[in-house]
Design a protein around this motif. Structure first.
Motif, mmCIF file in Angstrom:
data_model
loop_
_atom_site.group_PDB
_atom_site.id
_atom_site.type_symbol
_atom_site.label_atom_id
_atom_site.label_comp_id
_atom_site.label_asym_id
_atom_site.label_seq_id
_atom_site.Cartn_x
_atom_site.Cartn_y
_atom_site.Cartn_z
ATOM 1 N N ASP A 32 -8.360 -12.280 -17.151
ATOM 2 C CA ASP A 32 -7.107 -12.077 -16.407
ATOM 3 C C ASP A 32 -6.564 -10.680 -16.646
ATOM 4 O OD1 ASP A 32 -7.294 -14.629 -15.461
ATOM 5 O OD2 ASP A 32 -5.895 -15.495 -16.920
ATOM 6 N N PHE A 33 -6.672 -10.206 -17.888
ATOM 7 C CA PHE A 33 -6.178 -8.875 -18.219
ATOM 8 C C PHE A 33 -6.954 -7.807 -17.463
ATOM 9 C CE2 PHE A 33 -6.701 -5.085 -20.919
ATOM 10 C CZ PHE A 33 -5.396 -4.631 -20.933
ATOM 11 N N VAL A 34 -8.284 -7.962 -17.417
ATOM 12 C CA VAL A 34 -9.111 -6.987 -16.715
ATOM 13 C C VAL A 34 -8.792 -6.997 -15.211
ATOM 14 C CG1 VAL A 34 -11.467 -6.403 -16.083
ATOM 15 C CG2 VAL A 34 -10.954 -7.074 -18.430
ATOM 16 N N THR A 35 -8.578 -8.202 -14.651
ATOM 17 C CA THR A 35 -8.245 -8.292 -13.227
ATOM 18 C C THR A 35 -6.919 -7.609 -12.923
ATOM 19 O OG1 THR A 35 -9.432 -10.400 -13.083
ATOM 20 C CG2 THR A 35 -7.886 -9.881 -11.303
ATOM 21 N N ALA A 36 -5.912 -7.837 -13.783
ATOM 22 C CA ALA A 36 -4.604 -7.205 -13.600
ATOM 23 C C ALA A 36 -4.708 -5.695 -13.687
ATOM 24 C CB ALA A 36 -3.619 -7.755 -14.623
ATOM 25 N N MET A 37 -5.500 -5.211 -14.624
ATOM 26 C CA MET A 37 -5.662 -3.771 -14.762
ATOM 27 C C MET A 37 -6.339 -3.179 -13.519
ATOM 28 S SD MET A 37 -4.234 -2.800 -17.509
ATOM 29 C CE MET A 37 -4.896 -1.147 -17.661
ATOM 30 N N MET A 38 -7.328 -3.918 -12.964
ATOM 31 C CA MET A 38 -7.995 -3.431 -11.756
ATOM 32 C C MET A 38 -7.023 -3.379 -10.575
ATOM 33 S SD MET A 38 -11.417 -4.922 -9.923
ATOM 34 C CE MET A 38 -12.381 -4.603 -11.391
ATOM 35 N N ALA A 39 -6.191 -4.439 -10.441
ATOM 36 C CA ALA A 39 -5.205 -4.445 -9.357
ATOM 37 C C ALA A 39 -4.207 -3.309 -9.532
ATOM 38 C CB ALA A 39 -4.487 -5.786 -9.320
ATOM 39 N N PHE A 40 -3.772 -3.056 -10.767
ATOM 40 C CA PHE A 40 -2.844 -1.968 -11.037
ATOM 41 C C PHE A 40 -3.481 -0.623 -10.690
ATOM 42 C CE2 PHE A 40 -1.059 1.191 -14.014
ATOM 43 C CZ PHE A 40 0.256 1.166 -13.592
ATOM 44 N N PHE A 41 -4.777 -0.481 -11.037
ATOM 45 C CA PHE A 41 -5.490 0.754 -10.726
ATOM 46 C C PHE A 41 -5.575 0.969 -9.210
ATOM 47 C CE2 PHE A 41 -9.575 2.636 -9.478
ATOM 48 C CZ PHE A 41 -9.421 3.916 -10.002
ATOM 49 N N LEU A 42 -5.871 -0.095 -8.468
ATOM 50 C CA LEU A 42 -5.940 0.033 -7.016
ATOM 51 C C LEU A 42 -4.587 0.382 -6.415
ATOM 52 C CD1 LEU A 42 -8.265 -3.009 -6.156
ATOM 53 C CD2 LEU A 42 -8.855 -0.583 -6.053
ATOM 54 N N LEU A 43 -3.517 -0.230 -6.929
ATOM 55 C CA LEU A 43 -2.183 0.076 -6.437
ATOM 56 C C LEU A 43 -1.830 1.527 -6.660
ATOM 57 C CD1 LEU A 43 0.558 -0.833 -5.294
ATOM 58 C CD2 LEU A 43 1.224 -1.501 -7.606
ATOM 59 N N MET A 44 -2.089 2.028 -7.860
ATOM 60 C CA MET A 44 -1.780 3.424 -8.153
ATOM 61 C C MET A 44 -2.626 4.365 -7.287
ATOM 62 S SD MET A 44 0.628 3.217 -10.293
ATOM 63 C CE MET A 44 0.750 4.926 -10.799
ATOM 64 N N TRP A 45 -3.887 3.964 -7.012
ATOM 65 C CA TRP A 45 -4.746 4.814 -6.180
ATOM 66 C C TRP A 45 -4.236 4.867 -4.743
ATOM 67 C CZ3 TRP A 45 -8.097 3.512 -2.068
ATOM 68 C CH2 TRP A 45 -8.923 4.558 -1.649
ATOM 69 N N LEU A 46 -3.782 3.710 -4.245
ATOM 70 C CA LEU A 46 -3.254 3.680 -2.873
ATOM 71 C C LEU A 46 -1.968 4.478 -2.760
ATOM 72 C CD1 LEU A 46 -3.878 -0.056 -1.933
ATOM 73 C CD2 LEU A 46 -5.046 1.933 -0.999
ATOM 74 N N LEU A 47 -1.111 4.364 -3.751
ATOM 75 C CA LEU A 47 0.142 5.125 -3.720
ATOM 76 C C LEU A 47 -0.116 6.615 -3.786
ATOM 77 C CD1 LEU A 47 2.430 2.948 -6.041
ATOM 78 C CD2 LEU A 47 2.519 3.136 -3.555
ATOM 79 N N GLY A 48 -1.151 6.986 -4.496
ATOM 80 C CA GLY A 48 -1.447 8.400 -4.629
ATOM 81 C C GLY A 48 -2.122 8.983 -3.406
ATOM 82 N N SER A 49 -2.829 8.177 -2.660
ATOM 83 C CA SER A 49 -3.576 8.686 -1.506
ATOM 84 C C SER A 49 -2.849 8.481 -0.185
ATOM 85 C CB SER A 49 -4.943 8.003 -1.443
ATOM 86 O OG SER A 49 -4.791 6.597 -1.259
ATOM 87 N N THR A 50 -1.735 7.732 -0.137
ATOM 88 C CA THR A 50 -0.990 7.462 1.095
ATOM 89 C C THR A 50 0.041 8.552 1.321
ATOM 90 O OG1 THR A 50 -1.264 5.098 0.723
ATOM 91 C CG2 THR A 50 0.375 5.758 2.340
ATOM 92 N N THR A 51 0.160 9.027 2.548
ATOM 93 C CA THR A 51 1.102 10.089 2.870
ATOM 94 C C THR A 51 2.533 9.556 2.844
ATOM 95 O OG1 THR A 51 0.968 9.634 5.219
ATOM 96 C CG2 THR A 51 -0.613 11.199 4.328
#
Length: 320
Positions: A32-51
């Motif tokens: 569960d911890f690894v899954t949460a970290m992956m979701a957090f990583f994807l969220l931060m990546w989307l926020l960083g790449s979205t205009t």
């Protein structure tokens, strides 16, 4: 030595457990911890790449989701480039307000042309009705017999159908509002055909200029009105809808068909007008209050007030 040989031998067996009550639960927690970290990583990546423009559009979407869903517009997903300054303006903050960015085309309507088109269409309909009645007169032996007493023409008020008297073939009994049998037949045939158009009708009764005097004060005015109303009843008997009648008037000898000879039998007639829209509106607004600046109505009233009175006929016979 003998005592030492009798000493009991104690064997200790150590049982190896599986972690006690912990078991393998830590593995699930770790997953569960690894899954949460992956979701957090994807969220931060989307926020960083979205205009920023896309982010503002997403924000507006969640503020007014119904408006965006129904009308679409210039919010989320409208940027054409992920590079700052590329494509459209990425700093816009307006929410989605329209379905496309195409320039709006303002629709204009020419009321004068539309009115003229409606009048032309109505005239064509009345002309078609006139031709149908004329064809019916030719095809019906009874109506054809009285063809000379049926006058059809197009006037400013609409299609006018006049049934006129002849010297030896009157429509009504002398000095009465009783229709002759052939007059009833003519009105029955006309009444059924009038249902083919939506226009409403006006009926007017006319007499010649022969005075009608009685002890009760009954005159040509009452006689012409009674004859017009008698004609209305026969039209309805023939199948015409009662709601089509808008006006029934008696005009006595005020409007003679033969102005040169006010005593001509043709002046005794029934006039049926299939009114056009303009004539209907004039009847329906009869008696409305005149506002300042309503020059058309004021001019009409002024002309009626200033019109000279008609000269009475000299030396006519008296209708009894």
């Amino acid at each position: 030595m003998a005592e030492e040989g009798l000493r009991p031998i104690i064997v200790k067996r150590i049982k190896k457990g599986g972690g006690g009550h912990h078991g393998g639960a830590w593995k699930i927690a770790y997953a569960d911890f690894v899954t949460a970290m992956m979701a957090f990583f994807l969220l931060m990546w989307l926020l960083g790449s979205t205009t920023k423009g896309d982010l503002n559009g997403i924000s507006e979407y969640f503020k007014t989701p119904l408006k965006v869903a129904m009308s679409g517009g210039s919010g989320s997903g409208d940027s054409s480039s992920i590079i700052k300054g590329g494509g459209k303006d990425l700093t816009r903050t307006d929410g989605q307000v329209k379905a496309s960015d195409d320039p709006q085309v303002k629709k204009t309507y020419n009321l004068t042309a539309a009115k003229a088109a409606l009048e032309a269409e109505e005239n064509q309909r009345l002309k078609a009705l006139k031709e149908r009645i004329e064809a019916k007169i030719e095809a019906n032996p009874l109506l054809k017999k009285y063809k000379d007493q049926l006058l059809l023409d197009i006037t400013s008020e609409g299609l006018r159908i006049q049934i006129v008297d002849e010297q030896n073939r009157p429509m009504f009994a002398l000095a009465k509002a009783e229709l002759q049998p052939y007059t009833k037949d003519i009105l029955h045939e006309i009444g059924f055909v009038l249902n083919d158009v939506p226009n409403r009708i006006s009926l007017s009764g006319h007499t010649d200029s022969t005075p009608y005097m009685s002890d009760a004060g009954y005159s040509n005015w009452e006689l012409s009105a009674d004859r017009a109303n008698a004609s209305r009843r026969e039209l309805i008997v023939g199948g015409m809808q009662d709601s089509k009648v808008l006006r029934v008037v008696g005009l006595a000898s005020a409007i003679n068909l033969d102005k040169a000879d006010p005593f001509n039998p043709v002046n005794r007639r029934i006039s049926i007008v299939v009114m056009n829209r303009k004539a209907e509106d004039n009847v329906l607004r009869d008696g409305r209050k005149i506002e300042v600046g309503d020059t058309d109505d004021a001019a009409g009233i002024g002309a009626a007030v200033n019109a000279p009175p008609a000269a009475p006929p000299a030396g006519p016979p008296v209708r009894k």
